[in-house]
Design an enzyme around this catalytic site. Structure first.
Site, PDB file in Angstrom:
ATOM      1  N   PHE A 195       0.836  -1.200   0.000  1.00 38.64           N
ATOM      2  CA  PHE A 195       0.000   0.000   0.000  1.00 38.64           C
ATOM      3  C   PHE A 195       0.872   1.251   0.000  1.00 38.64           C
ATOM      4  O   PHE A 195       1.929   1.281   0.633  1.00 38.64           O
ATOM      5  CB  PHE A 195      -0.923   0.007   1.217  1.00 38.64           C
ATOM      6  CG  PHE A 195      -1.978  -1.057   1.167  1.00 38.64           C
ATOM      7  CD1 PHE A 195      -3.119  -0.889   0.401  1.00 38.64           C
ATOM      8  CD2 PHE A 195      -1.818  -2.239   1.869  1.00 38.64           C
ATOM      9  CE1 PHE A 195      -4.092  -1.875   0.343  1.00 38.64           C
ATOM     10  CE2 PHE A 195      -2.784  -3.233   1.820  1.00 38.64           C
ATOM     11  CZ  PHE A 195      -3.924  -3.049   1.055  1.00 38.64           C
ATOM     12  N   GLU A 196       0.408   2.279  -0.693  1.00 40.53           N
ATOM     13  CA  GLU A 196       1.213   3.491  -0.815  1.00 40.53           C
ATOM     14  C   GLU A 196       1.447   4.181   0.524  1.00 40.53           C
ATOM     15  O   GLU A 196       2.357   4.999   0.654  1.00 40.53           O
ATOM     16  CB  GLU A 196       0.577   4.466  -1.799  1.00 40.53           C
ATOM     17  CG  GLU A 196      -0.791   4.964  -1.418  1.00 40.53           C
ATOM     18  CD  GLU A 196      -1.362   5.903  -2.474  1.00 40.53           C
ATOM     19  OE1 GLU A 196      -1.094   7.105  -2.388  1.00 40.53           O
ATOM     20  OE2 GLU A 196      -2.072   5.432  -3.374  1.00 40.53           O
ATOM     21  N   THR A 197       0.652   3.837   1.536  1.00 36.73           N
ATOM     22  CA  THR A 197       0.870   4.407   2.862  1.00 36.73           C
ATOM     23  C   THR A 197       1.950   3.663   3.644  1.00 36.73           C
ATOM     24  O   THR A 197       2.283   4.056   4.759  1.00 36.73           O
ATOM     25  CB  THR A 197      -0.440   4.399   3.668  1.00 36.73           C
ATOM     26  OG1 THR A 197      -1.102   3.144   3.491  1.00 36.73           O
ATOM     27  CG2 THR A 197      -1.358   5.517   3.224  1.00 36.73           C
ATOM     28  N   GLY A 198       2.501   2.577   3.078  1.00 40.96           N
ATOM     29  CA  GLY A 198       3.659   1.939   3.694  1.00 40.96           C
ATOM     30  C   GLY A 198       3.480   0.534   4.217  1.00 40.96           C
ATOM     31  O   GLY A 198       4.455  -0.095   4.627  1.00 40.96           O
ATOM     32  N   LEU A 228       6.164   6.976   4.076  1.00 43.50           N
ATOM     33  CA  LEU A 228       5.789   7.280   2.698  1.00 43.50           C
ATOM     34  C   LEU A 228       7.027   7.424   1.815  1.00 43.50           C
ATOM     35  O   LEU A 228       7.052   6.962   0.671  1.00 43.50           O
ATOM     36  CB  LEU A 228       4.957   8.566   2.661  1.00 43.50           C
ATOM     37  CG  LEU A 228       4.202   8.872   1.367  1.00 43.50           C
ATOM     38  CD1 LEU A 228       3.180   7.792   1.068  1.00 43.50           C
ATOM     39  CD2 LEU A 228       3.520  10.235   1.456  1.00 43.50           C
TER      40      LEU A 228
END
Length: 207
Positions: free
Chosen positions: A50-53, A81
């Site tokens: 996920f782009e949030t980590g 991030l």
């Protein structure tokens, strides 16, 4: 009457393009559904990122968004991030990343606009912008784009270039300093588009 919706068909079409050992970088919405479907059906050894980590989450329940705390449940790692986006620029990991993105407009070479409609000095409608889409389109080897098949979305010339495709601004990707690999496919509610190996122009592959 079909037992599935067009959106469900798009999700499964994307999921089938994901293989084991792929790192699927996804955001909120239909891209997340495709990543989870691939993990549970076609590619159990794929890793959802996920782009949030959050990396390789358990995903016992479908998160509402990438900022949903459920993306962290059972994750193998949770990074910042900056670290998340650095994976895209790493040559070893970027080769395995599959990015799933969407946009408001797409041109025949897979260039995407998710910024605005209209002239830059006279904007008719604004959108959230790139998010992580430009980074994905610039650095990773495999990009899948979700688009509803509408005349207003499939255009000859973008109102604004947000994420580069095969020929950003009419130039080759190498000339623009990008990785040579452009988008792999555009998944619509009416069929799947791919890109000619020589001209890099979009064509209808399946419907």
């Amino acid at each position: 009457m079909n037992a599935y919706t067009k959106k469900e068909m798009m999700v499964i079409s994307a999921a089938r393009m994901i293989t084991d050992r792929d790192i699927v970088f996804c955001g909120t919405g239909i891209s997340m559904l495709a990543a989870v479907a691939a993990k549970h059906i076609y590619a159990p050894k794929s890793t959802i990122f996920f782009e949030t980590g959050a990396i390789d989450s358990a995903l016992e329940h479908l998160p509402l968004a990438v900022s949903d705390s459920r993306v962290m449940t059972g994750s193998a790692a949770f990074c910042s991030l900056v670290e998340a986006f650095s994976f895209m620029q790493n040559k070893k990991t970027s080769a395995r990343i599959v990015g799933i993105i969407g946009a408001a407009q797409i041109d025949p070479y897979g260039n995407l606009n998710s910024t605005m409609i209209g002239d830059y000095g006279d904007v008719k409608q604004r959108f959230p912008g790139s998010g992580g889409a430009c980074d994905l389109a610039s650095f990773v080897n495999t990009i899948l784009a979700f688009m509803k098949l509408e005349k207003r979305k499939f255009v000859e010339q973008l109102d604004y270039l947000t994420s580069p495709g095969w020929r950003p601004m009419g130039k080759s990707r190498e000339t623009c300093g990008l990785r040579p690999q452009g988008p792999k496919a555009v998944i619509t509610d009416m069929g799947i588009m791919k890109f000619d190996k020589t001209t890099h122009r979009m064509y209808l592959d399946q419907y």
